[in-house]
Design a protein around this motif. Structure first.
Motif, PDB file in Angstrom:
ATOM      1  N   THR A   1      40.879   4.100  35.673  1.00  0.00           N
ATOM      2  CA  THR A   1      40.054   3.314  36.579  1.00  0.00           C
ATOM      3  C   THR A   1      39.081   4.455  37.286  1.00  0.00           C
ATOM      4  OG1 THR A   1      41.531   3.391  38.358  1.00  0.00           O
ATOM      5  CG2 THR A   1      41.386   1.487  36.886  1.00  0.00           C
ATOM      6  N   GLU A   2      39.427   5.921  36.958  1.00  0.00           N
ATOM      7  CA  GLU A   2      38.566   6.875  37.363  1.00  0.00           C
ATOM      8  C   GLU A   2      38.725   6.753  39.004  1.00  0.00           C
ATOM      9  OE1 GLU A   2      34.784   7.268  35.522  1.00  0.00           O
ATOM     10  OE2 GLU A   2      35.728   8.426  33.942  1.00  0.00           O
ATOM     11  N   TRP A   3      39.918   6.600  39.608  1.00  0.00           N
ATOM     12  CA  TRP A   3      40.318   6.363  40.931  1.00  0.00           C
ATOM     13  C   TRP A   3      40.051   7.783  41.592  1.00  0.00           C
ATOM     14  CZ3 TRP A   3      43.539   9.883  42.822  1.00  0.00           C
ATOM     15  CH2 TRP A   3      44.393  10.455  42.041  1.00  0.00           C
ATOM     16  N   TRP A   4      40.152   8.710  40.559  1.00  0.00           N
ATOM     17  CA  TRP A   4      39.909  10.279  41.050  1.00  0.00           C
ATOM     18  C   TRP A   4      38.649  10.603  41.522  1.00  0.00           C
ATOM     19  CZ3 TRP A   4      37.140  12.298  37.371  1.00  0.00           C
ATOM     20  CH2 TRP A   4      37.134  12.132  36.182  1.00  0.00           C
TER      21      TRP A   4
ATOM     22  N   VAL B   1      43.750   9.532  53.071  1.00  0.00           N
ATOM     23  CA  VAL B   1      43.627  10.129  51.792  1.00  0.00           C
ATOM     24  C   VAL B   1      43.948   9.181  50.645  1.00  0.00           C
ATOM     25  CG1 VAL B   1      43.826  12.370  52.833  1.00  0.00           C
ATOM     26  CG2 VAL B   1      45.935  10.968  51.899  1.00  0.00           C
ATOM     27  N   ASP B   2      43.748   9.581  49.448  1.00  0.00           N
ATOM     28  CA  ASP B   2      43.953   8.703  48.261  1.00  0.00           C
ATOM     29  C   ASP B   2      45.300   9.124  47.561  1.00  0.00           C
ATOM     30  OD1 ASP B   2      41.383   7.060  48.098  1.00  0.00           O
ATOM     31  OD2 ASP B   2      40.745   9.031  48.228  1.00  0.00           O
TER      32      ASP B   2
ATOM     33  N   HIS C   1      53.886   5.423  46.449  1.00  0.00           N
ATOM     34  CA  HIS C   1      53.333   4.419  45.779  1.00  0.00           C
ATOM     35  C   HIS C   1      53.362   3.148  46.422  1.00  0.00           C
ATOM     36  CE1 HIS C   1      53.725   6.245  41.434  1.00  0.00           C
ATOM     37  NE2 HIS C   1      52.866   6.776  41.988  1.00  0.00           N
ATOM     38  N   ALA C   2      54.416   3.040  47.091  1.00  0.00           N
ATOM     39  CA  ALA C   2      54.450   1.717  48.110  1.00  0.00           C
ATOM     40  C   ALA C   2      53.318   1.857  49.375  1.00  0.00           C
ATOM     41  CB  ALA C   2      55.867   1.446  48.697  1.00  0.00           C
ATOM     42  N   ARG C   3      52.674   2.885  49.524  1.00  0.00           N
ATOM     43  CA  ARG C   3      51.979   3.068  50.551  1.00  0.00           C
ATOM     44  C   ARG C   3      50.489   3.304  50.025  1.00  0.00           C
ATOM     45  NH1 ARG C   3      56.682   4.818  52.276  1.00  0.00           N
ATOM     46  NH2 ARG C   3      57.251   4.593  54.442  1.00  0.00           N
ATOM     47  N   GLY C   4      50.299   3.218  48.621  1.00  0.00           N
ATOM     48  CA  GLY C   4      49.065   3.188  48.041  1.00  0.00           C
ATOM     49  C   GLY C   4      48.644   4.507  47.724  1.00  0.00           C
TER      50      GLY C   4
ATOM     51  N   LEU D   1      32.763  15.691  51.970  1.00  0.00           N
ATOM     52  CA  LEU D   1      32.800  14.283  51.461  1.00  0.00           C
ATOM     53  C   LEU D   1      31.455  13.654  50.878  1.00  0.00           C
ATOM     54  CD1 LEU D   1      34.731  12.942  54.759  1.00  0.00           C
ATOM     55  CD2 LEU D   1      35.477  13.258  52.477  1.00  0.00           C
ATOM     56  N   CYS D   2      30.521  14.629  51.432  1.00  0.00           N
ATOM     57  CA  CYS D   2      29.004  14.213  50.959  1.00  0.00           C
ATOM     58  C   CYS D   2      28.580  14.762  49.699  1.00  0.00           C
ATOM     59  CB  CYS D   2      28.079  14.431  51.977  1.00  0.00           C
ATOM     60  SG  CYS D   2      28.138  13.206  53.425  1.00  0.00           S
ATOM     61  N   LEU D   3      29.459  15.571  49.210  1.00  0.00           N
ATOM     62  CA  LEU D   3      29.025  16.442  47.745  1.00  0.00           C
ATOM     63  C   LEU D   3      29.444  15.479  46.637  1.00  0.00           C
ATOM     64  CD1 LEU D   3      30.269  19.921  48.639  1.00  0.00           C
ATOM     65  CD2 LEU D   3      27.915  19.149  48.626  1.00  0.00           C
ATOM     66  N   ARG D   4      28.773  15.701  45.557  1.00  0.00           N
ATOM     67  CA  ARG D   4      29.260  14.972  44.308  1.00  0.00           C
ATOM     68  C   ARG D   4      30.682  15.875  43.917  1.00  0.00           C
ATOM     69  NH1 ARG D   4      28.779  16.554  38.829  1.00  0.00           N
ATOM     70  NH2 ARG D   4      28.874  14.611  37.350  1.00  0.00           N
ATOM     71  N   GLY D   5      31.626  14.983  43.811  1.00  0.00           N
ATOM     72  CA  GLY D   5      32.751  15.542  43.503  1.00  0.00           C
ATOM     73  C   GLY D   5      33.933  14.813  44.231  1.00  0.00           C
ATOM     74  N   SER D   6      35.104  15.521  43.964  1.00  0.00           N
ATOM     75  CA  SER D   6      36.138  15.036  44.955  1.00  0.00           C
ATOM     76  C   SER D   6      36.714  16.123  45.980  1.00  0.00           C
ATOM     77  CB  SER D   6      37.549  14.665  44.065  1.00  0.00           C
ATOM     78  OG  SER D   6      37.051  13.747  42.977  1.00  0.00           O
ATOM     79  N   VAL D   7      37.631  15.812  46.741  1.00  0.00           N
ATOM     80  CA  VAL D   7      37.749  16.822  47.724  1.00  0.00           C
ATOM     81  C   VAL D   7      39.337  16.934  48.023  1.00  0.00           C
ATOM     82  CG1 VAL D   7      37.748  16.941  50.690  1.00  0.00           C
ATOM     83  CG2 VAL D   7      35.889  16.014  49.453  1.00  0.00           C
ATOM     84  N   CYS D   8      39.766  18.304  48.142  1.00  0.00           N
ATOM     85  CA  CYS D   8      41.100  18.622  48.439  1.00  0.00           C
ATOM     86  C   CYS D   8      41.274  19.271  49.835  1.00  0.00           C
ATOM     87  CB  CYS D   8      41.550  19.450  47.144  1.00  0.00           C
ATOM     88  SG  CYS D   8      43.562  19.722  47.360  1.00  0.00           S
TER      89      CYS D   8
END
Length: 550
Positions: A6-9, A48-49, A92-95, A361-368
Motif C-alpha cells: 500500500t506504500e504506507w511508507w 508517528v506511523d 501492531h495493536a496501536r497501529g 514534514l513539507c519535503l518530498r519524502g518520509s521523515v525519521c
C-alpha cells in the motif's frame, strides 16, 4: 505469502528508538525491549506511523549491537524472543509498524561464522569474510581506511592474512561476493519477516560489497580546520571509490526487494553515506531495490538556508522515482538542538526546533525522528571517565564520540531517580538539563516542544497531498528557505526563516488570496503583497489548481 504494497511508507514519520537508552524495565541500568513495550502508548501519542528499533541482537557490544554475533536472537541485556514478539503485538495493536535494524555488511568477530573462517584457509567458511594476503613487505593490502580512523585491515596470525574492517577491528566485513553469504543473510531477513516485522533499516548498506581488485582509493584534497590542521579521522583523507558502493550491491538489493515483496506492506530504508550521496540514493531507490534511503546530508553541522537549498536541489535533480527519508538526528551525530543552533541563544534555539520538523514534514519524502528530538534535548556533555563509545575514546579529545546523543530518555523530572529511565545507575549519565525537559514536565504545557511536535504530526496527516506533490526549491539568495509542492490539482508554498533577522518575501501572484494553512504557533504574516517572517517564522499557503497547472 505474497501481496501488494500500500506504500504506507511514503510520507510516513518513523520514530527511531535506541533501545539501550529508551526505558529500562528490569532495573539493570540498560534499556530493553520490555521497556519499549511499556512506553508504546507514549510513542502512539506522538502521531508517528512506525518505530525503528536499533540493534538488539546478541552481541559482545563492542559497538553497542552493531557487531552482531547471532542474527536470529535477542541479546540477554535486552530480553528474549518472547519479549520481542510481545513488542510486535503491542505495537501492531496501536497501529504502529515495526522496522528493525539489519547489519548486512559485517558481523562481530565473535560470531561463529568468523571464528570458523579465521581458523584456517580451507574451512567451509574460509571465504565468508574478506581476506587478503599482505604485501611482500608484510604491510596491509592497500590504503583503505576504517570509518573510525586508521587502516581498514587487521592481521590474523592463524591465516597469516589480513581481514577487512570498515568499522571497528571487532567488526570484520562479510564477503557478499560469496553466494553462500548472500543466501544466509536473506534467510536471516526472512526469519524476522516471519516474526511479523514490517521492514528493515539496512545499516551502512552501501558497504556490503568491495572491489575485488583491492585497488587503492585516490587521495582526497584535505579540508583544513581553523588552525590549519587536517582532519582528525583518516577516513576523510581519500575518495572512497573501491571500498564501497560497488555495482554488485544493486544486484543484491534486488534480491532483498524480491524477498520483501512476498510480505505485504513491508519496507526497506537504507543508510547510504557516500561521497556522492544523491547519485547513490537515486541508484538504490529504484522500483526493484530499496523503497527509500537516507543519507548524512542533513546530519551535517550546516543548516543555513543556502546549504538546505543546495541539498534539496541536488537531491531532487538526481532522484526521480526514488524516495528519500529525511533525518536531521540519530544515534551517531550531535543533537540538532545543539548542532543546528550554535549561533542562537537558548530561547531562539527552542523556537527553531519545531521549524526543523515543519520543514521535514513539507519535503518530498518520509521523515525519521530520533528519540528525544521531540523534547528538544541538547547534546549532552559526557566526561571522559563516563564515555562508552569506542569511537570517541579512540579519538578523544578532538572528537568526543557519539555518547552525547545516546544518553537515557528523561521520562520524569527530579521526583524520580535517573529521570524515570532506570532504578539502577544508567549505562550513561542523565544530564541535569535533560531532567528539566522530561516528558512529565512537557506533557501539561500546551506550548512545549513535545506538544508542538504532536500538533505538527497531526497537521501533517491533514494534508495527504504532500505525499505525492512535486517539489521545487526557490533560490531566494538569503536565509529564507522557500519551496513549492505541486500536484495536478493543488499547490503548496512553504516559506521558512532560518536566519537571525526578520525577513520578507514577495507573495507570488498566483498565491494572492490563497488559504493560509500554517500550523499554530508559527510567527509570520501574509499581507496583500508579501510574506513577513521573524526568526523561526513560517507560512504554508495552499491553493487549488486546474488540470492544466494554472
Amino acid at each position: 505469502m505474497s501481496g501488494s504494497n500500500t506504500e504506507w511508507w511514503r510520507n510516513s514519520v518513523i520514530y527511531q528508538i535506541y533501545p539501550r537508552s529508551f526505558c529500562d524495565a528490569n532495573g539493570d541500568g540498560i534499556g530493553d525491549l520490555a521497556g519499549i513495550t511499556s512506553k508504546l502508548d507514549y510513542v502512539q501519542s506522538l502521531g508517528v506511523d512506525a518505530i525503528w528499533i536499533s540493534p538488539f541482537f546478541k552481541s559482545p557490544m563492542a559497538d553497542f549491537g552493531y557487531d552482531v554475533s547471532d542474527y536470529r536472537d535477542v541479546d540477554p541485556i535486552f530480553g528474549n524472543l518472547g519479549d520481542f514478539d510481545e513488542l510486535i503485538e503491542a505495537a501492531h495493536a496501536r497501529g504502529l509498524k515495526v522496522i528493525i535494524d539489519q547489519i548486512l555488511s559485517h558481523s562481530s568477530d565473535q560470531h561463529p561464522w568468523f571464528q570458523e573462517s579465521r581458523s584456517s584457509r580451507s574451512n567451509p567458511k574460509a571465504g565468508w569474510y574478506v581476506w587478503a594476503d599482505p604485501k611482500p613487505d608484510g604491510s596491509v593490502p592497500n590504503n583503505w581506511m576504517s570509518n573510525f580512523g586508521g587502516s581498514a585491515w587487521r592481521w590474523c596470525t592463524r591465516r597469516r592474512q589480513y581481514y577487512l574492517t570498515n568499522f571497528l577491528k571487532e567488526q570484520p566485513d562479510l564477503n557478499l561476493h560469496n553466494p553462500e553469504v548472500q543466501e544466509q543473510l536473506l534467510a536471516d531477513l526472512k526469519f524476522w519477516l516471519e516474526r511479523g516485522v514490517d521492514g528493515f533499516r539496512l545499516d551502512a548498506i552501501n558497504h556490503a560489497f568491495h572491489n575485488q581488485s583491492l585497488r587503492d582509493n585516490p587521495a582526497r584534497p584535505l579540508q583544513l580546520d581553523e588552525n590549519g590542521l587536517p582532519p582528525v579521522n583518516t577516513y576523510q583523507y581519500q575518495w572512497h571509490i573501491h571500498d564501497k558502493s560497488q555495482p554488485e550491491n544493486l544486484l543484491f538489493l534486488q534480491r532483498v526487494r524480491k524477498l520483501l515483496d512476498q510480505y505485504p506492506d513491508t519496507v526497506t530504508v537504507g543508510e547510504v553515506g557516500d561521497d556522492n550521496t544523491h547519485k547513490i540514493m537515486a541508484e538504490y531507490t529504484t522500483e526493484d531495490r530499496l523503497h527509500m534511503a537516507y543519507s548524512f546530508d542533513l546530519l551535517a553541522e550546516d543548516c543555513s538556508a543556502g546549504f538546505l537549498r543546495e541539498t534539496l536541489r541536488k537531491n531532487r535533480q538526481v532522484i526521480e522515482e526514488g524516495w528519500p527519508c529525511w533525518s536531521i538526528s540519530n544515534h551517531d551525530v550531535p543533537r540538532p538542538m545543539t548542532r543546528w543552533n550554535r549561533e542562537f541563544d537558548r530561547e531562539q534555539a527552542a523556537a527553531r526546533v519545531p521549524l526543523f520538523l515543519l520543514t521535514q514534514l513539507c519535503l518530498r519524502g518520509s521523515v525519521c525522528l530520533y528519540q528525544g528530538e521531540e523534547l528538544g534535548l541538547e547534546e549532552a556533555e559526557i566526561a571522559f571517565e563516563d564515555l562508552q563509545d569506542p569511537y570517541g575514546i579512540n579519538l578523544w579529545p578532538e572528537f568526543k564520540g557519539r555518547d552525547g546523543c545516546r544518553t537515557p530518555m528523561p521520562w520524569f523530572n527530579h521526583g524520580e531517580v535517573n529521570a524515570g529511565f532506570s532504578r539502577a545507575r544508567p549505562w550513561l549519565p542523565v544530564p541535569e538539563e535533560h531532567r528539566n525537559k522530561a516528558v512529565s514536565v512537557q506533557e501539561d504545557d500546551q506550548h512545549s516542544i513535545l506538544n508542538r511536535f504532536r500538533a505538527l504530526l497531526q497537521w501533517h496527516r491533514e494534508w495527504p497531498g504532500l505525499a505525492s506533490a512535486e517539489q521545487q526549491v526557490v533560490d531566494t539568495g538569503d536565509e529564507l528557505l522557500v519551496f513549492y509542492r505541486r500536484t495536478a490539482t493543488e499547490e503548496f508554498l512553504v516559506a521558512t526563516n532560518y536566519g537571525r533577522e526578520d525577513a520578507e518575501l514577495a507573495l507570488p501572484e498566483e498565491f494572492s488570496g490563497a488559504r493560509d494553512i500554517t500550523p499554530h504557533n508559527f510567527a509570520g504574516e501574509v499581507t496583500g503583497t508579501s510574506i513577513r517572517l521573524p526568526l523561526a517564522g513560517a507560512r504554508v499557503l495552499h491553493r487549488k489548481r486546474n488540470q492544466h497547472g494554472g
